[in-house]
Design an enzyme around this catalytic site. Structure first.
Site, PDB file in Angstrom:
ATOM      1  N   GLN A  49     -92.593 -60.895 -21.887  1.00  0.00           N
ATOM      2  CA  GLN A  49     -93.730 -61.826 -22.249  1.00  0.00           C
ATOM      3  C   GLN A  49     -93.295 -62.755 -23.388  1.00  0.00           C
ATOM      4  O   GLN A  49     -93.908 -63.780 -23.626  1.00  0.00           O
ATOM      5  CB  GLN A  49     -94.962 -60.872 -22.617  1.00  0.00           C
ATOM      6  CG  GLN A  49     -95.673 -60.498 -21.579  1.00  0.00           C
ATOM      7  CD  GLN A  49     -96.849 -59.464 -21.994  1.00  0.00           C
ATOM      8  OE1 GLN A  49     -96.804 -58.380 -22.591  1.00  0.00           O
ATOM      9  NE2 GLN A  49     -97.930 -60.304 -21.949  1.00  0.00           N
ATOM     10  N   HIS A  86     -99.771 -50.629 -18.208  1.00  0.00           N
ATOM     11  CA  HIS A  86     -99.902 -52.203 -17.997  1.00  0.00           C
ATOM     12  C   HIS A  86     -98.546 -52.637 -18.481  1.00  0.00           C
ATOM     13  O   HIS A  86     -97.741 -53.641 -17.945  1.00  0.00           O
ATOM     14  CB  HIS A  86    -101.038 -52.877 -18.857  1.00  0.00           C
ATOM     15  CG  HIS A  86    -101.133 -54.018 -18.778  1.00  0.00           C
ATOM     16  ND1 HIS A  86    -102.162 -54.872 -18.255  1.00  0.00           N
ATOM     17  CD2 HIS A  86    -100.067 -55.117 -19.325  1.00  0.00           C
ATOM     18  CE1 HIS A  86    -101.804 -56.294 -18.473  1.00  0.00           C
ATOM     19  NE2 HIS A  86    -100.853 -56.466 -19.211  1.00  0.00           N
ATOM     20  N   GLU A  87     -98.059 -52.083 -19.555  1.00  0.00           N
ATOM     21  CA  GLU A  87     -96.766 -52.786 -20.195  1.00  0.00           C
ATOM     22  C   GLU A  87     -95.612 -52.427 -19.448  1.00  0.00           C
ATOM     23  O   GLU A  87     -94.626 -53.255 -19.335  1.00  0.00           O
ATOM     24  CB  GLU A  87     -96.666 -52.085 -21.798  1.00  0.00           C
ATOM     25  CG  GLU A  87     -97.815 -52.720 -22.711  1.00  0.00           C
ATOM     26  CD  GLU A  87     -98.273 -54.262 -22.646  1.00  0.00           C
ATOM     27  OE1 GLU A  87     -97.340 -55.174 -22.165  1.00  0.00           O
ATOM     28  OE2 GLU A  87     -99.411 -54.402 -22.544  1.00  0.00           O
ATOM     29  N   GLY A 145    -101.032 -54.591 -26.718  1.00  0.00           N
ATOM     30  CA  GLY A 145     -99.811 -54.318 -25.598  1.00  0.00           C
ATOM     31  C   GLY A 145     -98.838 -55.598 -25.635  1.00  0.00           C
ATOM     32  O   GLY A 145     -99.620 -56.660 -25.529  1.00  0.00           O
ATOM     33  N   CYS A 162    -104.661 -59.431 -20.021  1.00  0.00           N
ATOM     34  CA  CYS A 162    -103.220 -59.652 -20.372  1.00  0.00           C
ATOM     35  C   CYS A 162    -103.109 -60.935 -21.317  1.00  0.00           C
ATOM     36  O   CYS A 162    -103.577 -62.087 -21.144  1.00  0.00           O
ATOM     37  CB  CYS A 162    -102.460 -59.732 -19.032  1.00  0.00           C
ATOM     38  SG  CYS A 162    -100.394 -60.015 -19.364  1.00  0.00           S
ATOM     39  N   LEU A 163    -102.142 -60.901 -22.189  1.00  0.00           N
ATOM     40  CA  LEU A 163    -101.984 -61.856 -23.245  1.00  0.00           C
ATOM     41  C   LEU A 163    -101.164 -62.939 -22.531  1.00  0.00           C
ATOM     42  O   LEU A 163    -101.330 -64.329 -22.977  1.00  0.00           O
ATOM     43  CB  LEU A 163    -101.024 -61.699 -24.567  1.00  0.00           C
ATOM     44  CG  LEU A 163    -101.708 -60.663 -25.389  1.00  0.00           C
ATOM     45  CD1 LEU A 163    -101.076 -60.312 -26.544  1.00  0.00           C
ATOM     46  CD2 LEU A 163    -102.910 -61.052 -25.904  1.00  0.00           C
ATOM     47  N   HIS A 214     -94.844 -54.575 -16.510  1.00  0.00           N
ATOM     48  CA  HIS A 214     -94.514 -55.831 -16.940  1.00  0.00           C
ATOM     49  C   HIS A 214     -93.110 -55.739 -16.817  1.00  0.00           C
ATOM     50  O   HIS A 214     -92.147 -56.842 -16.540  1.00  0.00           O
ATOM     51  CB  HIS A 214     -94.810 -56.119 -18.487  1.00  0.00           C
ATOM     52  CG  HIS A 214     -95.992 -57.170 -18.556  1.00  0.00           C
ATOM     53  ND1 HIS A 214     -96.136 -58.195 -17.979  1.00  0.00           N
ATOM     54  CD2 HIS A 214     -97.204 -56.870 -19.390  1.00  0.00           C
ATOM     55  CE1 HIS A 214     -97.302 -58.770 -18.338  1.00  0.00           C
ATOM     56  NE2 HIS A 214     -97.956 -57.849 -19.096  1.00  0.00           N
TER      57      HIS A 214
HETATM   58 ZN    ZN Z   1     -99.847 -58.058 -19.886  1.00  0.00          ZN
END
Ligand code: ZN
Length: 151
Positions: free
Chosen positions: A51, A130-131, A46, A88-89, A134
């Site tokens: 991000q 999660h996304e 995701g 998370c990235l 963000h």
């Molecule tokens: Zn994330």
């Protein structure tokens, strides 16, 4: 398509609230294509626009069953509960157990401005939550209920 730099934890950008998308134009399509390429290269499931430094309510999820593009998404239904490992990235080498709904229904727009609904269960439900978090400046690290211990 182009790879974009992923904003990392500690950057105040990640705590900002993203604004709704109003124009479903070529610029949006390029952004979505870049997001997909960036996510795949980073081996994530995701990615939210914030991000890569774009404060718009856009995120993508691929939980292994195909790419879902979500514009201006809202969770309109949820049920059950799961406690699973999350990462998370934007937070490399940072893992933790979070509590999320087992199943969610998300209402969003596609890249052409058409409204649709999508259901996610298990990993896909976690990724949607999660996304979408963000987009409101919320990182999963604030939702960790216990540390992840590797077996
Ligand atoms: Zn994330």
């Amino acid at each position: 398509m182009a790879i974009r730099n992923i904003v990392k934890m500690g950057d105040p950008m990640l705590n900002k609230i993203s604004r709704p998308v109003e124009k479903f134009d070529e610029k949006l399509h390029i952004l979505l294509d870049d997001m997909a390429e960036t996510m795949r290269l980073a081996d994530g499931c995701g990615l939210a626009a914030v991000q890569i430094g774009v404060l718009r309510r856009i995120c993508i999820v691929d939980a292994g069953d195909g790419l879902v593009e979500l514009i201006n998404p809202k969770i309109i239904g949820q049920s059950g509960k799961q406690e699973e490992c999350e990462g998370c990235l934007s937070c490399p080498n940072n893992w933790g157990i979070t509590s999320r709904p087992m199943s969610v229904i998300v209402e969003a727009y596609d890249r052409n401005g058409n409204k649709f609904r999508v259901k996610g269960e298990g990993l896909k439900a976690r990724a949607f939550c999660h996304e979408i978090d963000h987009l409101d400046g919320i990182l999963f690290t604030t939702k960790v209920i216990r540390p992840y211990v590797e077996e």
